[in-house]
Design a protein around this motif. Structure first.
Motif, PDB file in Angstrom:
ATOM      1  N   GLU A   1     -30.892  84.322 -76.330  1.00  0.00           N
ATOM      2  CA  GLU A   1     -31.479  82.762 -76.621  1.00  0.00           C
ATOM      3  C   GLU A   1     -32.874  83.130 -76.637  1.00  0.00           C
ATOM      4  N   HIS A   2     -33.616  81.887 -77.124  1.00  0.00           N
ATOM      5  CA  HIS A   2     -35.244  82.088 -77.007  1.00  0.00           C
ATOM      6  C   HIS A   2     -35.613  80.928 -76.060  1.00  0.00           C
ATOM      7  N   PRO A   3     -35.738  81.345 -74.821  1.00  0.00           N
ATOM      8  CA  PRO A   3     -36.011  80.470 -73.750  1.00  0.00           C
ATOM      9  C   PRO A   3     -37.268  79.653 -73.875  1.00  0.00           C
ATOM     10  N   PHE A   4     -38.425  80.073 -74.456  1.00  0.00           N
ATOM     11  CA  PHE A   4     -39.570  79.491 -74.581  1.00  0.00           C
ATOM     12  C   PHE A   4     -39.410  78.536 -75.613  1.00  0.00           C
ATOM     13  N   LYS A   5     -39.082  78.848 -76.777  1.00  0.00           N
ATOM     14  CA  LYS A   5     -38.894  77.947 -78.107  1.00  0.00           C
ATOM     15  C   LYS A   5     -38.066  76.686 -77.681  1.00  0.00           C
ATOM     16  N   SER A   6     -36.718  77.053 -76.830  1.00  0.00           N
ATOM     17  CA  SER A   6     -35.950  76.228 -76.553  1.00  0.00           C
ATOM     18  C   SER A   6     -36.437  75.188 -75.532  1.00  0.00           C
ATOM     19  N   GLY A   7     -37.455  75.360 -74.622  1.00  0.00           N
ATOM     20  CA  GLY A   7     -38.044  74.937 -73.897  1.00  0.00           C
ATOM     21  C   GLY A   7     -37.242  74.772 -72.294  1.00  0.00           C
ATOM     22  N   HIS A   8     -36.511  76.341 -72.186  1.00  0.00           N
ATOM     23  CA  HIS A   8     -35.590  76.456 -70.880  1.00  0.00           C
ATOM     24  C   HIS A   8     -36.716  77.113 -69.886  1.00  0.00           C
ATOM     25  N   SER A   9     -37.530  77.747 -70.383  1.00  0.00           N
ATOM     26  CA  SER A   9     -38.475  78.316 -69.553  1.00  0.00           C
ATOM     27  C   SER A   9     -39.957  77.816 -69.783  1.00  0.00           C
ATOM     28  N   SER A  10     -40.965  78.145 -68.867  1.00  0.00           N
ATOM     29  CA  SER A  10     -42.184  77.640 -69.158  1.00  0.00           C
ATOM     30  C   SER A  10     -43.266  78.788 -69.286  1.00  0.00           C
ATOM     31  N   ILE A  11     -44.447  78.170 -69.731  1.00  0.00           N
ATOM     32  CA  ILE A  11     -45.335  79.158 -70.074  1.00  0.00           C
ATOM     33  C   ILE A  11     -46.637  78.206 -69.569  1.00  0.00           C
ATOM     34  N   PHE A  12     -47.283  79.160 -68.609  1.00  0.00           N
ATOM     35  CA  PHE A  12     -48.592  78.897 -68.106  1.00  0.00           C
ATOM     36  C   PHE A  12     -49.838  79.249 -68.649  1.00  0.00           C
ATOM     37  N   ILE A  13     -50.924  78.453 -69.243  1.00  0.00           N
ATOM     38  CA  ILE A  13     -52.063  79.154 -69.912  1.00  0.00           C
ATOM     39  C   ILE A  13     -53.209  78.889 -69.045  1.00  0.00           C
ATOM     40  N   SER A  14     -53.756  79.866 -68.785  1.00  0.00           N
ATOM     41  CA  SER A  14     -54.798  79.847 -67.589  1.00  0.00           C
ATOM     42  C   SER A  14     -56.053  79.972 -68.264  1.00  0.00           C
ATOM     43  N   VAL A  15     -57.052  79.131 -68.091  1.00  0.00           N
ATOM     44  CA  VAL A  15     -58.258  79.196 -68.613  1.00  0.00           C
ATOM     45  C   VAL A  15     -59.548  78.512 -67.598  1.00  0.00           C
TER      46      VAL A  15
ATOM     47  N   SER B   1     -48.959  82.793 -57.653  1.00  0.00           N
ATOM     48  CA  SER B   1     -48.028  83.411 -57.094  1.00  0.00           C
ATOM     49  C   SER B   1     -46.987  82.763 -56.752  1.00  0.00           C
ATOM     50  N   CYS B   2     -46.963  81.124 -56.848  1.00  0.00           N
ATOM     51  CA  CYS B   2     -45.942  80.556 -56.356  1.00  0.00           C
ATOM     52  C   CYS B   2     -45.157  79.462 -57.421  1.00  0.00           C
ATOM     53  N   ILE B   3     -46.072  78.921 -58.218  1.00  0.00           N
ATOM     54  CA  ILE B   3     -45.559  78.012 -59.377  1.00  0.00           C
ATOM     55  C   ILE B   3     -44.582  78.545 -60.153  1.00  0.00           C
ATOM     56  N   PRO B   4     -45.342  79.778 -61.288  1.00  0.00           N
ATOM     57  CA  PRO B   4     -44.364  80.260 -62.167  1.00  0.00           C
ATOM     58  C   PRO B   4     -42.973  80.974 -61.625  1.00  0.00           C
ATOM     59  N   GLN B   5     -42.042  80.670 -62.253  1.00  0.00           N
ATOM     60  CA  GLN B   5     -40.746  81.072 -61.829  1.00  0.00           C
ATOM     61  C   GLN B   5     -40.206  82.482 -62.607  1.00  0.00           C
ATOM     62  N   PRO B   6     -39.380  83.048 -61.962  1.00  0.00           N
ATOM     63  CA  PRO B   6     -38.693  84.261 -63.006  1.00  0.00           C
ATOM     64  C   PRO B   6     -38.173  83.837 -64.187  1.00  0.00           C
ATOM     65  N   GLY B   7     -38.569  84.563 -65.283  1.00  0.00           N
ATOM     66  CA  GLY B   7     -38.554  84.221 -66.531  1.00  0.00           C
ATOM     67  C   GLY B   7     -39.291  83.442 -67.263  1.00  0.00           C
ATOM     68  N   ASP B   8     -40.294  82.796 -66.505  1.00  0.00           N
ATOM     69  CA  ASP B   8     -41.442  82.325 -67.050  1.00  0.00           C
ATOM     70  C   ASP B   8     -42.641  83.195 -67.679  1.00  0.00           C
ATOM     71  N   ALA B   9     -43.670  82.631 -68.273  1.00  0.00           N
ATOM     72  CA  ALA B   9     -44.640  83.565 -68.851  1.00  0.00           C
ATOM     73  C   ALA B   9     -46.083  82.844 -68.373  1.00  0.00           C
ATOM     74  N   ILE B  10     -47.036  83.720 -68.268  1.00  0.00           N
ATOM     75  CA  ILE B  10     -48.430  83.558 -68.123  1.00  0.00           C
ATOM     76  C   ILE B  10     -49.259  84.140 -69.184  1.00  0.00           C
ATOM     77  N   ILE B  11     -49.912  83.160 -69.779  1.00  0.00           N
ATOM     78  CA  ILE B  11     -50.864  83.550 -70.733  1.00  0.00           C
ATOM     79  C   ILE B  11     -52.356  83.403 -70.234  1.00  0.00           C
ATOM     80  N   TYR B  12     -53.172  84.433 -70.233  1.00  0.00           N
ATOM     81  CA  TYR B  12     -54.588  84.014 -69.689  1.00  0.00           C
ATOM     82  C   TYR B  12     -55.766  84.476 -70.753  1.00  0.00           C
TER      83      TYR B  12
ATOM     84  N   SER C   1     -39.988  68.219 -64.755  1.00  0.00           N
ATOM     85  CA  SER C   1     -38.779  68.387 -64.795  1.00  0.00           C
ATOM     86  C   SER C   1     -38.261  69.830 -64.969  1.00  0.00           C
ATOM     87  N   SER C   2     -39.366  70.619 -65.621  1.00  0.00           N
ATOM     88  CA  SER C   2     -38.848  72.093 -66.154  1.00  0.00           C
ATOM     89  C   SER C   2     -39.284  73.053 -64.842  1.00  0.00           C
TER      90      SER C   2
END
Length: 214
Positions: free
Chosen positions: A125-139, A45-56, A5-6
């Protein structure tokens, strides 16, 4: 094809062959790419949206870097952590919890003027703490250059603990574990029983499967 949903209207699992979960089930869905390299580039290149974060992980494959560079995630929200270093990963996640961005002003009718004027609200606002934006962790489940395993269970537990809204998504490259680990060679995620806690898994037809597109 499952859609969390997010991430509105976004396919969850581009990979050479992959299994996804949606709504707590383990129904198989997949997207086929020409190669594992293309799969990582396509996903990031496609799934993370503007405002999201990628950690790798600092040892992540070059294809992920290419995907991140082509993504709409701003450079300041592409963050690296030390190889298999849970303490450093937690440090990066804590930084994201405290990350703020301007909050759009709500509009209300101006008193007697017929015009809209901003209603005073909190300016950030705190977009990641509130769940409004997504974080993708790549391993990678198995890093071929070092022969090291990613601590997948510990990472998954950390994400659930720190982001209870479910907006932190684990993405696992299984290229070097496919055919070797897990039931019927399905990889380390299946071996550890984490299918329901991993957003996307990448498997290739090269390497252990002896096909093309590694």
């Amino acid at each position: 094809m499952g859609t969390p949903s997010s991430i509105p209207s976004a396919p969850t699992n581009p990979s050479t062959t992959t299994t996804t979960t949606s709504g707590g089930t383990t129904d198989p869905t997949a997207i086929l790419f020409n190669s594992g390299f293309d799969a990582n580039v396509g996903f990031f290149s496609c799934i993370p949206q503007p405002g999201d974060a990628i950690i790798y992980d600092e040892h992540i494959h070059a294809s992920v870097h290419d995907g991140m560079r082509a993504s709409r995630v701003e450079p300041g929200l592409r963050k690296v952590f030390g190889h298999n270093d849970l303490d450093d990963l937690q440090r990066v996640l804590v930084d994201l919890q405290s990350h703020t961005r301007p909050r759009p002003s709500r509009l209300a009718s101006g008193s007697g003027s017929g015009r809209c004027t901003p209603t005073p609200t909190s300016t950030t606002e705190h977009p990641f703490k509130s769940g409004h934006s997504s974080i993708f962790i790549s391993v990678e489940s198995l890093y071929s250059m070092d022969g090291t395993f990613s601590p997948l269970l510990s990472i998954s537990n950390l994400l659930c603990e720190m982001f209870p809204h479910g907006n932190a998504y684990l993405v696992v490259d299984e290229a070097h574990a496919t055919g070797i680990y897990g039931p019927k060679g399905r990889g380390r995620v299946a071996e550890l029983g984490l299918e329901g806690r991993v957003l996307a898994r990448l498997h290739t037809f090269g390497k252990a499967l002896g096909g093309s597109g590694g």
